[in-house]
Every structure is written in structure tokens, then in C-alpha cells.
Design a protein around this motif. Structure first.
Motif, PDB file in Angstrom:
ATOM      1  N   ASN A   1       0.846  -1.192   0.000  1.00  0.00           N
ATOM      2  CA  ASN A   1       0.000   0.000   0.000  1.00  0.00           C
ATOM      3  C   ASN A   1       0.879   1.238   0.000  1.00  0.00           C
ATOM      4  O   ASN A   1       2.094   1.129   0.126  1.00  0.00           O
ATOM      5  CB  ASN A   1      -0.863   0.009   1.251  1.00  0.00           C
ATOM      6  N   ALA A   2       0.275   2.379  -0.094  1.00  0.00           N
ATOM      7  CA  ALA A   2       1.062   3.608  -0.045  1.00  0.00           C
ATOM      8  C   ALA A   2       0.352   4.632   0.820  1.00  0.00           C
ATOM      9  O   ALA A   2      -0.818   4.474   1.140  1.00  0.00           O
ATOM     10  CB  ALA A   2       1.257   4.154  -1.457  1.00  0.00           C
ATOM     11  N   VAL A   3       1.091   5.656   1.203  1.00  0.00           N
ATOM     12  CA  VAL A   3       0.446   6.787   1.882  1.00  0.00           C
ATOM     13  C   VAL A   3       0.764   8.025   1.069  1.00  0.00           C
ATOM     14  O   VAL A   3       1.734   8.053   0.324  1.00  0.00           O
ATOM     15  CB  VAL A   3       0.958   6.986   3.321  1.00  0.00           C
ATOM     16  N   ASP A   4      -0.058   9.012   1.235  1.00  0.00           N
ATOM     17  CA  ASP A   4       0.209  10.272   0.561  1.00  0.00           C
ATOM     18  C   ASP A   4       1.100  11.092   1.485  1.00  0.00           C
ATOM     19  O   ASP A   4       0.629  11.608   2.497  1.00  0.00           O
ATOM     20  CB  ASP A   4      -1.121  10.987   0.299  1.00  0.00           C
ATOM     21  N   PRO A   5       2.405  11.189   1.207  1.00  0.00           N
ATOM     22  CA  PRO A   5       3.310  11.815   2.180  1.00  0.00           C
ATOM     23  C   PRO A   5       2.998  13.289   2.413  1.00  0.00           C
ATOM     24  O   PRO A   5       3.323  13.824   3.472  1.00  0.00           O
ATOM     25  CB  PRO A   5       4.690  11.620   1.560  1.00  0.00           C
ATOM     26  N   THR A   6       2.333  13.922   1.457  1.00  0.00           N
ATOM     27  CA  THR A   6       2.039  15.345   1.667  1.00  0.00           C
ATOM     28  C   THR A   6       0.932  15.532   2.704  1.00  0.00           C
ATOM     29  O   THR A   6       0.792  16.608   3.273  1.00  0.00           O
ATOM     30  CB  THR A   6       1.590  16.000   0.349  1.00  0.00           C
ATOM     31  N   ASP A   7       0.151  14.468   2.945  1.00  0.00           N
ATOM     32  CA  ASP A   7      -0.885  14.554   3.981  1.00  0.00           C
ATOM     33  C   ASP A   7      -0.309  14.358   5.372  1.00  0.00           C
ATOM     34  O   ASP A   7      -0.925  14.722   6.358  1.00  0.00           O
ATOM     35  CB  ASP A   7      -1.948  13.468   3.749  1.00  0.00           C
ATOM     36  N   PHE A   8       0.855  13.709   5.449  1.00  0.00           N
ATOM     37  CA  PHE A   8       1.415  13.380   6.760  1.00  0.00           C
ATOM     38  C   PHE A   8       2.795  13.996   6.913  1.00  0.00           C
ATOM     39  O   PHE A   8       3.815  13.362   6.711  1.00  0.00           O
ATOM     40  CB  PHE A   8       1.472  11.859   6.934  1.00  0.00           C
ATOM     41  N   THR A   9       2.783  15.283   7.242  1.00  0.00           N
ATOM     42  CA  THR A   9       4.041  15.998   7.424  1.00  0.00           C
ATOM     43  C   THR A   9       4.237  16.277   8.910  1.00  0.00           C
ATOM     44  O   THR A   9       3.265  16.479   9.640  1.00  0.00           O
ATOM     45  CB  THR A   9       4.004  17.330   6.667  1.00  0.00           C
ATOM     46  N   PRO A  10       5.480  16.276   9.366  1.00  0.00           N
ATOM     47  CA  PRO A  10       5.706  16.529  10.801  1.00  0.00           C
ATOM     48  C   PRO A  10       5.498  18.002  11.142  1.00  0.00           C
ATOM     49  O   PRO A  10       5.581  18.870  10.275  1.00  0.00           O
ATOM     50  CB  PRO A  10       7.161  16.110  10.992  1.00  0.00           C
ATOM     51  N   ASP A  11       5.218  18.253  12.401  1.00  0.00           N
ATOM     52  CA  ASP A  11       5.045  19.626  12.887  1.00  0.00           C
ATOM     53  C   ASP A  11       5.511  19.652  14.340  1.00  0.00           C
ATOM     54  O   ASP A  11       4.716  19.563  15.262  1.00  0.00           O
ATOM     55  CB  ASP A  11       3.568  20.023  12.763  1.00  0.00           C
ATOM     56  N   PRO A  12       6.836  19.732  14.558  1.00  0.00           N
ATOM     57  CA  PRO A  12       7.381  19.572  15.917  1.00  0.00           C
ATOM     58  C   PRO A  12       6.878  20.617  16.898  1.00  0.00           C
ATOM     59  O   PRO A  12       6.965  20.412  18.112  1.00  0.00           O
ATOM     60  CB  PRO A  12       8.890  19.711  15.711  1.00  0.00           C
ATOM     61  N   PHE A  13       6.332  21.711  16.405  1.00  0.00           N
ATOM     62  CA  PHE A  13       5.894  22.761  17.334  1.00  0.00           C
ATOM     63  C   PHE A  13       4.573  22.422  18.000  1.00  0.00           C
ATOM     64  O   PHE A  13       4.174  23.060  18.959  1.00  0.00           O
ATOM     65  CB  PHE A  13       5.807  24.092  16.589  1.00  0.00           C
ATOM     66  N   ARG A  14       3.897  21.432  17.453  1.00  0.00           N
ATOM     67  CA  ARG A  14       2.600  21.085  18.015  1.00  0.00           C
ATOM     68  C   ARG A  14       2.740  20.224  19.263  1.00  0.00           C
ATOM     69  O   ARG A  14       1.795  19.996  19.980  1.00  0.00           O
ATOM     70  CB  ARG A  14       1.753  20.338  16.983  1.00  0.00           C
ATOM     71  N   ARG A  15       3.907  19.658  19.500  1.00  0.00           N
ATOM     72  CA  ARG A  15       4.027  18.759  20.649  1.00  0.00           C
ATOM     73  C   ARG A  15       4.761  19.449  21.796  1.00  0.00           C
ATOM     74  O   ARG A  15       5.599  20.315  21.585  1.00  0.00           O
ATOM     75  CB  ARG A  15       4.724  17.470  20.250  1.00  0.00           C
ATOM     76  N   HIS A  16       4.418  19.017  23.012  1.00  0.00           N
ATOM     77  CA  HIS A  16       5.038  19.612  24.198  1.00  0.00           C
ATOM     78  C   HIS A  16       6.255  18.794  24.570  1.00  0.00           C
ATOM     79  O   HIS A  16       6.137  17.604  24.835  1.00  0.00           O
ATOM     80  CB  HIS A  16       4.053  19.631  25.362  1.00  0.00           C
ATOM     81  N   ASP A  17       7.423  19.426  24.586  1.00  0.00           N
ATOM     82  CA  ASP A  17       8.621  18.655  24.854  1.00  0.00           C
ATOM     83  C   ASP A  17       8.862  18.446  26.339  1.00  0.00           C
ATOM     84  O   ASP A  17       9.771  17.727  26.733  1.00  0.00           O
ATOM     85  CB  ASP A  17       9.835  19.311  24.174  1.00  0.00           C
ATOM     86  N   SER A  18       8.065  19.087  27.199  1.00  0.00           N
ATOM     87  CA  SER A  18       8.234  18.859  28.632  1.00  0.00           C
ATOM     88  C   SER A  18       7.667  17.501  29.045  1.00  0.00           C
ATOM     89  O   SER A  18       8.056  16.952  30.070  1.00  0.00           O
ATOM     90  CB  SER A  18       7.546  19.973  29.418  1.00  0.00           C
ATOM     91  N   ILE A  19       6.746  16.978  28.266  1.00  0.00           N
ATOM     92  CA  ILE A  19       6.182  15.670  28.577  1.00  0.00           C
ATOM     93  C   ILE A  19       6.447  14.731  27.398  1.00  0.00           C
ATOM     94  O   ILE A  19       6.838  15.179  26.325  1.00  0.00           O
ATOM     95  CB  ILE A  19       4.665  15.764  28.842  1.00  0.00           C
ATOM     96  N   ILE A  20       6.218  13.447  27.641  1.00  0.00           N
ATOM     97  CA  ILE A  20       6.345  12.479  26.541  1.00  0.00           C
ATOM     98  C   ILE A  20       4.952  11.980  26.208  1.00  0.00           C
ATOM     99  O   ILE A  20       4.212  11.531  27.089  1.00  0.00           O
ATOM    100  CB  ILE A  20       7.248  11.305  26.952  1.00  0.00           C
TER     101      ILE A  20
END
Lengths: 195, 485
Positions: free
Chosen positions: B208-227
Motif C-alpha cells: 500500500n502507499a500513503v500520501d506523504p504530503t498529507d502526513f508531514t511533521p510539525d514539531p511545534f505542536r508537541r510539548h517537549d516537557s512531557i512524553i
């Protein structure tokens, strides 16, 4: 000016299409199919009567035979008067409207007139009909309340026993000349005059 | 104009189409096929099979093939619809029996399907999913009509319980005379070959495949103080929700800064709610409920680690999507999962609570020590792995190969059925195949192929849809007319 072409309908029956050009803004399309053939009439009558006769030999009630005669007569009259269409005419007058006339085999004629201001578009649509997929021509009417909407779909050319046939050839002549969305523009294309 | 984009010289003697093939068979590209995708599962229903069919069709259209999709009616969505790029979808009015799969009698769908195959000049039938009765029906009818057949299997099955045994038998019958079978992973191929007693040479693996443009990272959305650990799956037994309910309390006690976000709905949701209740983890375990596919990415980018606890999986799309969003993936080593991602991007564990906890601890340790690559780097690696264009290219090769093969004539097909499917089933289905053939003869007598309309091609080598583009000068007068629309 007049020309005539023949097509076959969705069941393979023959249809004749006549086009008459009265003036640039007025055209008539006339679709006629052959009259009721003696062969099919005889076949249906014989089969009904044979079935009735078979039933009669089983139950020996002569009512069955008279009922069969009655049914055949009423059925034939009903068929000629309400079902069998001999000719359908579509008269288009730009700026005025579209008149559809169907003449039944019994001589009955029914006429519908659609004002041009009510016509939103004329389209050829595809539909699943019984166990078939067919093309049919229809007129979309404007919704008086909502100008963008479609209030009603009026199928045109209901010739022959099938409710929604479109004169068929490979591929349908009108379709091959039009882009995939299969829209005619209002009035303009059919009458050969841009709006 | 009557005959558009036929298979070309490689065309086998197809009895279904011969009466209407006129002499004007143009020298179209030999590689252009008329493909009909058949499955019970298509949009507006959502899922892996649905998006697979859609994406594959779009890429095949892009490559110049004519593609149509046949499925059953969904509520008020019936008849014929066009999707993006002129992908034509037939929603047939067939009764749905169970779980969006239609009832099958092997016969009732023949008139309509035959009508569609003839009017669209289909040369290859491509059925999807072994759960879809319509797909099997279409294969059966296509073989009767002498068309080439391809089947894609999307799931793994067991061998032990009654329903699997029955499905496997049906699959044996359905696939024994199918030209080619496509599986989504090597594990799935092994499984299908065993289940359906197939010759492995006619089974291809195309992931199968995924559409890579739909799944891009966004590191600013996550809180680095917690896991944050993300789980996105249906909450059912097969997806290992029971394992998840064992992992959550154990790890939450050990790591006070660990949070879970769980997306998905299902009968096992109640277990997770119980766990949350018992250990008072309301602020650390969030249950999001059912997610729409477009929202998945927004959930994924909030986390650092993606956990997959599936007990069986043919090809896990979820972990590819997660890795594409730049998450570290921890997963069970089951089915086709070990084939999906390279060692460096995934931590594989046995499907037990203990092993999964160890895997997660390892991931947490790597994360804290900063050994994990940046999300953007992971994304750039993963996006080259699985693309729909690649899938379409490989599927096209299967079509090319199939188009050159001959369809089994009736007598050989009956022999194959009798010799392959066991004495009882073989004879029953051989008899049904004969009945199906007689039914087809009857239908051809009632409505000969020659009077069936040829549908206007929306896609393909002579597709009218592409003529909308400005580069086609011969349609200038049409575009003039289009203006008034």
C-alpha cells in the motif's frame, strides 16, 4: 430544410429521427417508431388464448374463455391508448419555450409546454434502469425559490415501451460532440444560436 | 469513434466484445487498458480498501488508462457519479447483507455487470478485498465472459475457526482460475497462497502507499516537557486493545511525565475507560473517540512515540503514516509489519505486555537521550518508501502481463475447478459456472452486445475529460459552447 436519420432504441428496435429547421431560432425534432406489428399482436393474443384454453381444460369453466377475450380486448385498448407511443415531437422555439408532443397509437395526443424562462438546462444523463445502464435526454427546470437549484427533471423522448430510452447509436451522436459533463447550454445550442 | 482505447494487439479472443469490435480499431497505445475496479467498499464508506482503490485509480488515470469503479449503492448515493479527473463510479442498486458487503447468489448481478463491462469495453477486471461478495461475483462473471481478472487481497486470515475455513474455501474457488493476484506484503502473500492453494508465481506483492504530503511533521505542536504516546486504531480485539490496557498503568506508574492519546472507537473502549478510572489517569490518558482520516495527522503530530499493538496485520498503514509524521514507532512483530519499515525507524516487540513495555521504555530512553533523529529527517526518509505512483506503476506491469495471458476457455476452467477445489465443492461450482454461462447466453440472446450503447469515455486514451484541457485544439468549438454554461 429537413433531414432524416435512423437509429435503434435501447432494445434494438428501429427509430427514425426527423429534424426540421424552420428558422435559425426554431427547430423541430421528431422521433417516430414503427407501428404495432401484426406479428407481436398475434403472438400475444395467441399466448393469452392458449393459456386460457389450457386453464379451461383443467377446470372446465367457460368463464375462463370469455375472461380471456375480455382481457385481450381491454389490454389491447389500454396498450394502444396509454403505453404505445408512435411519435414524439420536440419543438424548440428560442425565446419562447419547448413543446413536447407525444402521439399514442390510438390517436391520443398529449402536449406539454415548458417556458424558456423555466428551463435551467438540457442535459444527457446516465442512469441505471432495470438491468440496463442507459443515456437519456432530459430538461432541468429551475427552482422558483432557489435560482441555483433544480426543481424537476423532465425526461424527453419516451418513445417505445421503455420509459427512458434515448435514440441509440454507437456512440450517441449528440454525445460524441459534447464534453464529458454533457451539458447543453440553455436553448442556444439546440437552436444553433448563441444566447 | 465507436471503439475507444481497446487493449490493442495483445487483446485475447474475447467473445463478449467481438460482435461490436469494428474495423476502426485504432492503433492505440498497446499498454493502455480499460480497467474496472470492483469492490463493495468504496467512498463514502471510509477505510483502507476504499482509499487504496481511489488513489490507485487516480494514478492509473494519470498514466493514461481508462478506469471505472463499480460498487453498491450507499443510501441515496446510487446511479452513476464522476469523481476527480473523470473517475466514473457506478453505484449499483444491490442489497447490502452484512457489514457493507452485498448478498450474493452468484447470478443476480450478472445482467448489470455484463451490461457495464460491455458498454465500457472493459478488458481487465480488478477486484478488491476478500470480504467483498461483489468482488467475487465480478470475478466469476468476468471469467464466464472471457475477460482478464486481477484480485487484490487486503487482509490476513486464520485457518482454525469455522468462518475462516469457509472463507478460505470460497477464496480457493474464486482464485483458482483468476489470472493474477496482488497482495500487500510478503506475509500476506504467504497467507493467501496457503489459504487459496495457489501457484505462488501468479501472486505479486505490491504494498500500500500513503500520501506523504498529507502526513508531514510539525514539531511545534508537541510539548517537549512531557512524553506523549499516540495510539490510533480501531479499539477491537484484533488491534490488541487488551495489551494496551495492560501497558498503560504499568508505564504511567514508572514515568510520571508520560501521556497517552488514543484515537479510535470500538467495542473494547470500555476496557480502556475502566483502566483510566481505576488508576485515576484522567489527566494523562485522553480518549478521542472515532477520528476522521483527515484529522489523524493533527493527532499524530502531537506525540513523540507511536504505539501499534495489532495482533494481526497484513500491511500496517498506520505505522507508515506515523513515521511519515516523524514519530518513533513501537510495534508488535506480527504479520507483515517487519517488512514495512527499516530497523532504524521501528522498535519491534513480541505481542505481550512485558515485551511492549520494554520496547516503549527503550523508545523513551532514546528520546530522552536525544538519540532519535529529527522528525523532518524521518519524514524525508519515509516519504520515498511508499508512493501511489510507484504502486500504480507496479500494478500496470501486472496488467501488462495479464493482458498477454489467455483466459481459460470454459472446458479448461471446469477442469481446473474440479481438480483444484476438492471433489464436492469443485463439482458444485463447476455446475454453477455452467449455469452462469447459460444465463449469459440467454442474456446475449435477449440483448445482443451489438445493441448495447458504448459509454462515453471520461478517462483513458480518448477520454473526453482530458479534452477539456486547453491543448486540444480540435475542441475549440465545444469550449465556445461551454462558455454559456
Amino acid at each position: 430544410m429537413e433531414d432524416e436519420q435512423s437509429f435503434s432504441d435501447i432494445c434494438g428496435g428501429r427509430l427514425a429521427l426527423q429534424r426540421r429547421y424552420y428558422s435559425p431560432s426554431c427547430r423541430e425534432f421528431c422521433l417516430s417508431c414503427p407501428r404495432l406489428s401484426l406479428r407481436s399482436l398475434t403472438a400475444v393474443t395467441c399466448s393469452v388464448w392458449l393459456a386460457a384454453y389450457g386453464l379451461f381444460t383443467l377446470c372446465e369453466n367457460s368463464m375462463v374463455l370469455s375472461a380471456a377475450i375480455f382481457i385481450t380486448l381491454v389490454g389491447l385498448l389500454g396498450y394502444l391508448h396509454f403505453v404505445k407511443i408512435d411519435q414524439e415531437t420536440l419543438l424548440i422555439i428560442d425565446s419562447l419555450g419547448i413543446q413536447m408532443t407525444s402521439s399514442y397509437a390510438s390517436g391520443k395526443e398529449s402536449t406539454t409546454f415548458i417556458e424558456m424562462s423555466k428551463v435551467k438546462d438540457i442535459v444527457i444523463n446516465e442512469a441505471i434502469y432495470m438491468q440496463k445502464v442507459i443515456y437519456y435526454l432530459c430538461i432541468l427546470l429551475k427552482d422558483p425559490v432557489e435560482p441555483q437549484g433544480v426543481s424537476q427533471v423532465v425526461p424527453v423522448f419516451q418513445v417505445s415501451t421503455e420509459p427512458l430510452p434515448f435514440p441509440q447509436c454507437n456512440p450517441p451522436p449528440v454525445l460524441s460532440a459534447f464534453p464529458p459533463r454533457l451539458f447543453f447550454s440553455r436553448g442556444g445550442n439546440l437552436c444553433g444560436q448563441s444566447m | 469513434m465507436a471503439c475507444r482505447g481497446r487493449g490493442g494487439p495483445g487483446q485475447p479472443p474475447s467473445a463478449a466484445l467481438s460482435p461490436v469490435s469494428p474495423g476502426s480499431l485504432s492503433a492505440s497505445r498497446t499498454s493502455a487498458h480499460n480497467i474496472c475496479m470492483v469492490s463493495d467498499f468504496f467512498y463514502p464508506n471510509m477505510g483502507g480498501v476504499e482509499s487504496h482503490i481511489y488513489q490507485l485509480s487516480q494514478c492509473l488515470i494519470e498514466r493514461g488508462h481508462k478506469v471505472i469503479v463499480v460498487t453498491h449503492a450507499y443510501g441515496t448515493r446510487k446511479g452513476i457519479r464522476y469523481l476527480t479527473n473523470g473517475l466514473k463510479v457506478y453505484y449499483l442498486p444491490l442489497k447490502v447483507m452484512y457489514n457493507q458487503s452485498t448478498a450474493t447468489t452468484l447470478f443476480h448481478s450478472l445482467p448489470l455487470l455484463r451490461y457495464i463491462f460491455v458498454r465500457e469495453r472493459v478488458t481487465i477486471i480488478h477486484s478488491h478485498s476478500s470480504f467483498s461478495a461483489m468482488a467475487h461475483d465480478a470475478l466469476f462473471h468476468a471469467k464466464t465472459m472471457g475477460l482478464q481478472t486481477v484480485f487484490t487481497d487486503h487482509s490476513l486470515f486464520g485457518f482454525a475457526d469455522v468462518s475462516s475455513v469457509l472463507t478460505n474455501k470460497l477464496l480457493t474457488v474464486s482464485l483458482c482460475d483468476t489470472n493474477h493476484i496482488i497482495c500487500v506484503s510478503f506475509t500476506s502473500k504467504e497467507n493467501t497462497v496457503l489459504r487459496a492453494a495457489l501457484n505462488p508465481e501468479i501472486v505479486s506483492v505490491i504494498p500500500n502507499a500513503v500520501d506523504p504530503t498529507d502526513f508531514t511533521p510539525d514539531p511545534f505542536r508537541r510539548h517537549d516537557s512531557i512524553i506523549t504516546v499516540i495510539v490510533v486504531s480501531r479499539l477491537v480485539y484484533r488491534k490488541g486493545t487488551d495489551l494496551l490496557s495492560g501497558i498503560i498503568p504499568e508505564l504511567c506508574q514508572k514515568y510520571p511525565d508520560l501521556h497517552f492519546i488514543i484515537g479510535g472507537e470500538g467495542p473494547k473502549r470500555i476496557i480502556l475507560e475502566e483502566v483510566r478510572e481505576r488508576y485515576q489517569l484522567h489527566d494523562r490518558v485522553r480518549l478521542l473517540g472515532a477520528l476522521e482520516h483527515k484529522d489523524v495527522r493533527n493527532v499524530l503530530v502531537q506525540g513523540h512515540i507511536f504505539l501499534n499493538t495489532s495482533l494481526t496485520e497484513a500491511f500496517c498503514m498506520a505505522i507508515v503514516e506515523a513515521a511519515s509524521c516523524g514519530l518513533q514507532v513501537v510495534s508488535t512483530r506480527v504479520g507483515g509489519i517487519p517488512e514495512v519499515l527499516p530497523e532504524s525507524l521501528i522498535i519491534l516487540c513480541e505481542p505481550s505486555v512485558k515485551s511492549l513495555c520494554e520496547g516503549l521504555e527503550k523508545a523513551i530512553f532514546q528520546l530522552r537521550s536525544g538519540m532519535l533523529p529529527a522528525p523532518e529527517d524521518i519524514h524525508n526518509i519515509v516519504k520515498t518508501f511508499y508512493t501511489w505512483r510507484n504502486v500504480a506503476e507496479r500494478t500496470e506491469k501486472v496488467y501488462d502481463r495479464v493482458a498477454e495471458e489467455a483466459v481459460l476457455p470454459m472446458d479448461q476452467r471446469l477442469d481446473r475447478l474440479i481438480s483444484h477445489c476438492g471433489p464436492v465443492t469443485g463439482y458444485i461450482f463447476a455446475l454453477l459456472a455452467v449455469f452462469n454461462f447459460l444465463f449469459l447466453v440467454l442474456l446475449r440472446w435477449i440483448i445482443p452486445d451489438s445493441i448495447i450503447d458504448v459509454a462515453v469515455d471520461a478517462t483513458g486514451p480518448r477520454g473526453t475529460w482530458t479534452h477539456q484541457h486547453p491543448h486540444s485544439e480540435d475542441k475549440v468549438e465545444d469550449s465556445g459552447k461551454c462558455k454559456t454554461r
